[in-house]
Design a protein around this motif. Structure first.
Motif, mmCIF file in Angstrom:
data_model
loop_
_atom_site.group_PDB
_atom_site.id
_atom_site.type_symbol
_atom_site.label_atom_id
_atom_site.label_comp_id
_atom_site.label_asym_id
_atom_site.label_seq_id
_atom_site.Cartn_x
_atom_site.Cartn_y
_atom_site.Cartn_z
ATOM 1 N N GLU A 4 0.846 -1.271 0.300
ATOM 2 C CA GLU A 4 0.092 -0.002 -0.050
ATOM 3 C C GLU A 4 0.705 1.072 -0.212
ATOM 4 O OE1 GLU A 4 -2.763 0.056 3.378
ATOM 5 O OE2 GLU A 4 -3.027 2.296 3.649
ATOM 6 N N PHE A 5 1.507 1.784 0.992
ATOM 7 C CA PHE A 5 3.031 2.338 0.877
ATOM 8 C C PHE A 5 3.227 2.466 -0.750
ATOM 9 C CE2 PHE A 5 0.945 1.093 5.271
ATOM 10 C CZ PHE A 5 0.820 2.030 5.361
ATOM 11 N N ILE A 8 1.110 4.716 -3.067
ATOM 12 C CA ILE A 8 1.555 5.706 -2.534
ATOM 13 C C ILE A 8 2.585 7.017 -2.959
ATOM 14 C CG2 ILE A 8 0.263 7.586 -0.250
ATOM 15 C CD1 ILE A 8 -0.910 4.991 0.931
ATOM 16 N N PHE A 12 1.141 8.261 -6.266
ATOM 17 C CA PHE A 12 0.115 9.483 -6.011
ATOM 18 C C PHE A 12 1.305 10.373 -4.856
ATOM 19 C CE2 PHE A 12 -2.308 5.885 -6.542
ATOM 20 C CZ PHE A 12 -2.935 5.628 -7.993
ATOM 21 N N VAL A 23 1.246 14.997 0.443
ATOM 22 C CA VAL A 23 0.132 14.175 1.219
ATOM 23 C C VAL A 23 2.021 13.295 2.134
ATOM 24 C CG1 VAL A 23 0.582 11.266 -0.298
ATOM 25 C CG2 VAL A 23 -0.424 13.272 -1.068
ATOM 26 N N GLY A 24 1.243 12.233 2.880
ATOM 27 C CA GLY A 24 2.243 11.722 3.786
ATOM 28 C C GLY A 24 1.731 11.840 5.680
ATOM 29 N N ASP A 25 1.057 12.454 5.523
ATOM 30 C CA ASP A 25 0.846 12.477 7.272
ATOM 31 C C ASP A 25 -0.789 12.442 7.067
ATOM 32 O OD1 ASP A 25 0.716 13.970 9.679
ATOM 33 O OD2 ASP A 25 1.906 14.800 9.189
ATOM 34 N N ASP A 26 -1.881 12.684 8.734
ATOM 35 C CA ASP A 26 -2.514 11.935 8.438
ATOM 36 C C ASP A 26 -3.780 12.744 8.230
ATOM 37 O OD1 ASP A 26 -2.425 9.799 10.564
ATOM 38 O OD2 ASP A 26 -1.187 11.419 11.824
ATOM 39 N N LEU A 84 -8.085 11.923 -3.574
ATOM 40 C CA LEU A 84 -8.354 10.548 -4.412
ATOM 41 C C LEU A 84 -8.330 9.158 -3.195
ATOM 42 C CD1 LEU A 84 -8.156 8.863 -7.247
ATOM 43 C CD2 LEU A 84 -5.845 9.297 -7.191
ATOM 44 N N LEU A 86 -8.806 5.049 -3.666
ATOM 45 C CA LEU A 86 -9.276 4.028 -4.581
ATOM 46 C C LEU A 86 -9.048 3.068 -3.964
ATOM 47 C CD1 LEU A 86 -5.644 4.741 -6.544
ATOM 48 C CD2 LEU A 86 -8.117 4.853 -7.816
ATOM 49 N N LEU A 114 -2.292 17.340 -5.040
ATOM 50 C CA LEU A 114 -2.691 16.186 -5.008
ATOM 51 C C LEU A 114 -2.797 15.871 -3.885
ATOM 52 C CD1 LEU A 114 -4.736 13.245 -5.171
ATOM 53 C CD2 LEU A 114 -2.462 12.294 -6.033
ATOM 54 N N GLY A 116 -4.007 13.755 -1.158
ATOM 55 C CA GLY A 116 -4.379 13.021 0.361
ATOM 56 C C GLY A 116 -5.413 12.317 -0.628
ATOM 57 N N GLY A 117 -5.413 11.801 0.505
ATOM 58 C CA GLY A 117 -6.300 10.286 -0.229
ATOM 59 C C GLY A 117 -6.614 8.658 0.525
ATOM 60 N N ASP A 118 -6.577 8.141 0.014
ATOM 61 C CA ASP A 118 -7.079 6.816 0.773
ATOM 62 C C ASP A 118 -6.814 5.447 -0.206
ATOM 63 O OD1 ASP A 118 -6.818 4.962 2.764
ATOM 64 O OD2 ASP A 118 -8.950 5.265 3.095
ATOM 65 N N THR A 119 -5.714 4.414 0.096
ATOM 66 C CA THR A 119 -5.859 3.154 -0.565
ATOM 67 C C THR A 119 -5.895 1.843 -0.430
ATOM 68 O OG1 THR A 119 -3.980 4.624 -2.320
ATOM 69 C CG2 THR A 119 -3.809 2.136 -2.718
HETATM 70 P P1 ADP Z 1 -4.042 7.048 7.479
HETATM 71 O O1 ADP Z 1 -4.040 5.667 7.689
HETATM 72 O O2 ADP Z 1 -3.290 8.206 8.602
HETATM 73 O O3 ADP Z 1 -5.494 7.346 7.220
HETATM 74 P P2 ADP Z 1 -2.337 5.974 4.996
HETATM 75 O O4 ADP Z 1 -1.684 5.788 5.554
HETATM 76 O O5 ADP Z 1 -3.900 5.564 4.260
HETATM 77 O O6 ADP Z 1 -3.068 7.600 6.254
HETATM 78 O O7 ADP Z 1 -1.775 7.599 3.887
HETATM 79 C C1 ADP Z 1 -0.624 7.874 4.150
HETATM 80 C C2 ADP Z 1 -0.604 9.248 3.260
HETATM 81 O O8 ADP Z 1 -1.209 9.347 1.805
HETATM 82 C C3 ADP Z 1 -1.938 9.918 3.815
HETATM 83 O O9 ADP Z 1 -1.078 11.750 4.237
HETATM 84 C C4 ADP Z 1 -2.569 10.188 2.856
HETATM 85 O O10 ADP Z 1 -3.641 10.903 2.463
HETATM 86 C C5 ADP Z 1 -1.875 10.077 1.618
HETATM 87 N N1 ADP Z 1 -2.997 8.862 0.462
HETATM 88 C C6 ADP Z 1 -3.196 7.229 0.800
HETATM 89 N N2 ADP Z 1 -4.005 7.412 -0.682
HETATM 90 C C7 ADP Z 1 -3.434 8.110 -1.443
HETATM 91 C C8 ADP Z 1 -3.862 7.732 -2.630
HETATM 92 N N3 ADP Z 1 -4.419 7.521 -3.698
HETATM 93 N N4 ADP Z 1 -3.699 9.060 -2.780
HETATM 94 C C9 ADP Z 1 -2.727 10.811 -2.547
HETATM 95 N N5 ADP Z 1 -2.658 10.837 -1.775
HETATM 96 C C10 ADP Z 1 -2.774 9.011 -1.019
#
Ligand code: ADP
Ligand code: MG
Length: 318
Positions: A4-5, A8, A12, A23-26, A84, A86, A114, A116-119
């Motif tokens: 996952e990381f 990202i 992304f 991107v990269g923090d909470d 984003l 995903l 871009l 932030g987001g979630d994957t």
């Molecule tokens: P958390 O566990 O706090 O939800 P994540 O591990 O999901 O954090 O995400 C780590 C970082 O990566 C966060 O800053 C999040 O916004 C970013 N991120 C995760 N998925 C994506 C994506 N598909 N596109 C852009 N940023 C992303």
């Protein structure tokens, strides 16, 4: 195997110089410029619902962002940042590379970052949230249409519906016709500069995503007004008239969906100004009807008589 990381980080994480933190923090941190309001919108694309699961990932990346840009265009807002979310069935490097490529290219061309987001793993699903800025009190909304306003539409309607009919082998298009309408379906160009140019000019606006009848219907409902639209004035490609029968043309123009053009209303005194905006931005702007007092949309045919519509737009739960 990508984690996952890795995903990202590799696909992304991009510099976001205009954000306080990307991107990269909470959470990301943003500062809205003084005197501006934040415009926020979300649009989700679900495999099997909005696109074929085997769709070209680069075009999908473009479209996922384009549909969101189109919402901000309709508000007259300047897009600034996106998130984003995903869900992916598997970590397919080639797919991710192409998807991120299409997404980032369109983001770059609009100066959108871009942040932030979630994957997560799951059935393919793409959810984009977009954030933009608009000067306080100057956003275009669905609520300002006034009796006497002209109704305008940008670009052309029905091309995406024509492309879909082609892909489903319901019709056959020549290669050149197919190329033009497939572009409208897969890689629409959101009307961001037009939306911004219409601040202070248009009384109301919406982007046409579900078909003109449904979307203009939303303006009318929010504005407590009626409208009459002339079928013959609706902008269309020659391929649409050539390849579809009359009833199908009508359906594509009014209820095709996926057009991502702007429909807006403005006072008749603004006609010259609007035509000038169209010339400057090289966007075809067509005056297609008039707002009246009352309720509901009437579409008139060649004889001036109202035409009947079958379905007036897409509704996921009907
Ligand atoms: P958390 O566990 O706090 O939800 P994540 O591990 O999901 O954090 O995400 C780590 C970082 O990566 C966060 O800053 C999040 O916004 C970013 N991120 C995760 N998925 C994506 C994506 N598909 N596109 C852009 N940023 C992303
Ligand atoms: Mg997360």
């Amino acid at each position: 195997m990508l984690s996952e990381f890795d995903i990202i980080r590799r696909f992304f994480t991009r510099p976001a110089p205009s954000a306080v933190l990307g991107v990269g923090d909470d959470a990301a941190l943003l500062k809205v410029a003084p005197g501006m309001e934040l415009a926020v919108s979300t649009d989700m694309l679900v495999a099997g619902r909005h696109f074929f699961p085997e769709a070209d990932p680069e075009k999908l990346g473009h479209k996922a962002l384009a549909v969101n840009l189109s919402d901000l265009a309709a508000m007259g807002a300047q897009p600034r940042w996106v998130t984003l979310a995903l869900a992916l069935p598997k970590a397919n490097e080639k797919w991710l590379e192409a998807f991120a490529g299409g997404f980032m290219a369109l983001a770059a061309s609009h100066g959108v970052e871009l942040i932030g987001g979630d994957t997560t793993r799951g059935p393919l699903n793409i959810c984009v949230q977009i954030l933009g800025e608009v000067p306080q009190g100057r956003a275009l909304t669905r609520a300002g249409a006034k009796p006497g306003d002209d109704v305008w539409v940008s670009g052309r309607l029905g091309d995406a519906a024509l492309a879909l009919a082609h892909l489903q082998h319901r019709i056959v298009l020549e290669p050149r016709e197919a190329a033009a309408c497939l572009k409208a379906l897969h890689t629409p160009e959101p009307r961001v500069s037009l939306g911004i140019a219409l601040r202070g000019v248009a009384h109301s606006a919406i982007d046409v995503s579900d078909g003109l009848a449904a979307d203009l219907g939303h303006i009318l409902e929010c504005s407590s007004a009626a409208a009459v639209v002339e079928l013959s004035a609706l902008p269309r490609s020659t391929a649409l008239d050539r390849r579809l029968g009359q009833a199908a043309v009508r359906q594509a123009l009014l209820a095709g969906g996926d057009d991502y053009e702007l429909c807006f209303t403005a006072g008749a005194a603004r006609r010259a100004a609007i035509e000038e905006i169209g010339r400057e931005l090289r966007v075809r702007l067509s005056r297609v009807g008039r707002v009246e007092s009352g309720a509901g949309l009437t579409v008139t045919g060649a004889n001036g008589q109202p035409v009947k519509l079958k379905a007036t737009g897409f509704d996921h739960f009907r």
